[in-house]
Design an enzyme around this catalytic site. Structure first.
Site, mmCIF file in Angstrom:
data_model
loop_
_atom_site.group_PDB
_atom_site.id
_atom_site.type_symbol
_atom_site.label_atom_id
_atom_site.label_comp_id
_atom_site.label_asym_id
_atom_site.label_seq_id
_atom_site.Cartn_x
_atom_site.Cartn_y
_atom_site.Cartn_z
ATOM 1 N N ARG A 25 4.397 2.607 -0.864
ATOM 2 C CA ARG A 25 4.820 1.779 -2.104
ATOM 3 C C ARG A 25 3.540 0.843 -2.429
ATOM 4 N NH1 ARG A 25 9.222 -1.356 -3.725
ATOM 5 N NH2 ARG A 25 9.414 -2.542 -1.700
ATOM 6 N N GLU A 64 -4.798 0.399 9.252
ATOM 7 C CA GLU A 64 -4.286 0.086 10.598
ATOM 8 C C GLU A 64 -3.269 1.093 10.983
ATOM 9 O OE1 GLU A 64 -3.346 -1.328 7.979
ATOM 10 O OE2 GLU A 64 -1.076 -1.568 7.518
ATOM 11 N N HIS A 72 -3.465 1.430 4.197
ATOM 12 C CA HIS A 72 -3.182 0.737 5.430
ATOM 13 C C HIS A 72 -4.010 1.218 6.609
ATOM 14 C CE1 HIS A 72 0.647 -1.217 4.614
ATOM 15 N NE2 HIS A 72 1.094 -0.401 3.606
ATOM 16 N N GLY A 110 3.642 -5.236 3.740
ATOM 17 C CA GLY A 110 5.054 -5.859 4.123
ATOM 18 C C GLY A 110 5.617 -5.814 2.569
ATOM 19 N N SER A 133 5.448 -8.302 -0.567
ATOM 20 C CA SER A 133 4.778 -9.312 -0.907
ATOM 21 C C SER A 133 5.648 -10.536 -1.770
ATOM 22 C CB SER A 133 3.858 -8.971 -2.090
ATOM 23 O OG SER A 133 4.341 -8.295 -3.085
ATOM 24 N N CYS A 172 -2.339 -3.787 1.218
ATOM 25 C CA CYS A 172 -1.268 -3.426 0.656
ATOM 26 C C CYS A 172 -0.598 -4.850 -0.067
ATOM 27 C CB CYS A 172 -0.222 -2.573 1.625
ATOM 28 S SG CYS A 172 0.738 -1.643 0.225
HETATM 29 N N1 GLN Z 1 5.584 -2.421 -2.401
HETATM 30 C C1 GLN Z 1 5.182 -3.656 -1.430
HETATM 31 C C2 GLN Z 1 4.954 -4.955 -2.536
HETATM 32 O O1 GLN Z 1 4.977 -4.884 -3.641
HETATM 33 C C3 GLN Z 1 4.010 -3.451 -0.924
HETATM 34 C C4 GLN Z 1 4.383 -2.272 0.341
HETATM 35 C C5 GLN Z 1 3.177 -2.389 1.626
HETATM 36 O O2 GLN Z 1 2.674 -3.481 1.925
HETATM 37 N N2 GLN Z 1 3.264 -1.342 2.060
HETATM 38 O O3 GLN Z 1 5.007 -6.032 -2.039
#
Ligand code: GLN
Length: 189
Positions: free
Chosen positions: A135, A172, A170, A46, A48, A77
């Site tokens: 990302r 999942e 990921h 998500g 962070s 992630c």
């Molecule tokens: N770029 C997000 C972050 O720095 C992490 C991205 C993700 O969880 N897919 O929180």
């Protein structure tokens, strides 16, 4: 027995689908009371920064730190960022539960997200798994007590230290349950 999935923000529903496919009961965790009913916890991907703020709002930060002292926690992630000891570039207040330094958004922007094979070594067997990097962060360094478990182009993308498992990708989002199965083996009913 429930596996908790932190459901404050991010792709928690995908973890729930994966665990349902494995026949594992899950609990979407938004409160300390829900957390207490769980034998393990997944912190999903998500954002962070948002997740960290919501942990405070829902008074879950200290509760998760205590929980991790006894029970397994798996972060993917953004979840891996939150579990790391130190976060560089766009720092965020993390939980500091694994001795790793992690760099946020280390592959670039959303448009630089990619899917590529990664080598995962679980229980001595190396297998190729499809890695979704959205990302994604990069694990910059790990402490002595941390065991690397997967690599992408020489970078460690999954690692564990006792109860704590992190993956910068990921699992999942694939149909391959290998990584989730590995986490479930850590759970004591
Ligand atoms: N770029 C997000 C972050 O720095 C992490 C991205 C993700 O969880 N897919 O929180």
């Amino acid at each position: 027995m429930y596996i908790g999935i932190l459901a404050l923000q991010g792709d928690f529903a995908k973890h729930q689908e994966m665990l349902a496919m494995l026949g594992q009961d899950t609990m979407l965790v938004r409160t300390r009371q829900e957390l207490e009913l769980c034998a393990g916890l997944i912190i999903p991907g998500g954002e962070s920064t948002t997740l960290s703020l919501l942990l405070n709002k829902h008074t879950l930060r200290d509760a998760i730190i205590r929980f991790a002292g006894e029970k397994p926690v798996f972060g993917t992630c953004a979840g891996s960022i939150l579990l790391s000891r130190s976060v560089v570039k766009d720092p965020v207040e993390s939980l500091g539960l694994i001795d790793a330094v992690i760099e946020r958004n280390a592959y670039g922007r959303q448009i630089d997200s990619f899917i590529d094979d990664i080598d995962v070594r679980l229980n001595g067997n190396v297998q190729k798994v499809e890695g979704f990097f959205i990302r994604a962060p990069k694990i910059i360094s790990i402490g002595k007590g941390v065991v690397p478990l997967a690599w992408h182009q020489g970078n460690i993308v999954m690692a564990e230290q006792n109860n704590i498992l992190i993956a910068t990708f990921h699992p999942e989002l694939t149909k391959n349950p290998a990584v989730h199965n590995y986490f479930l083996k850590k759970i004591k009913p």
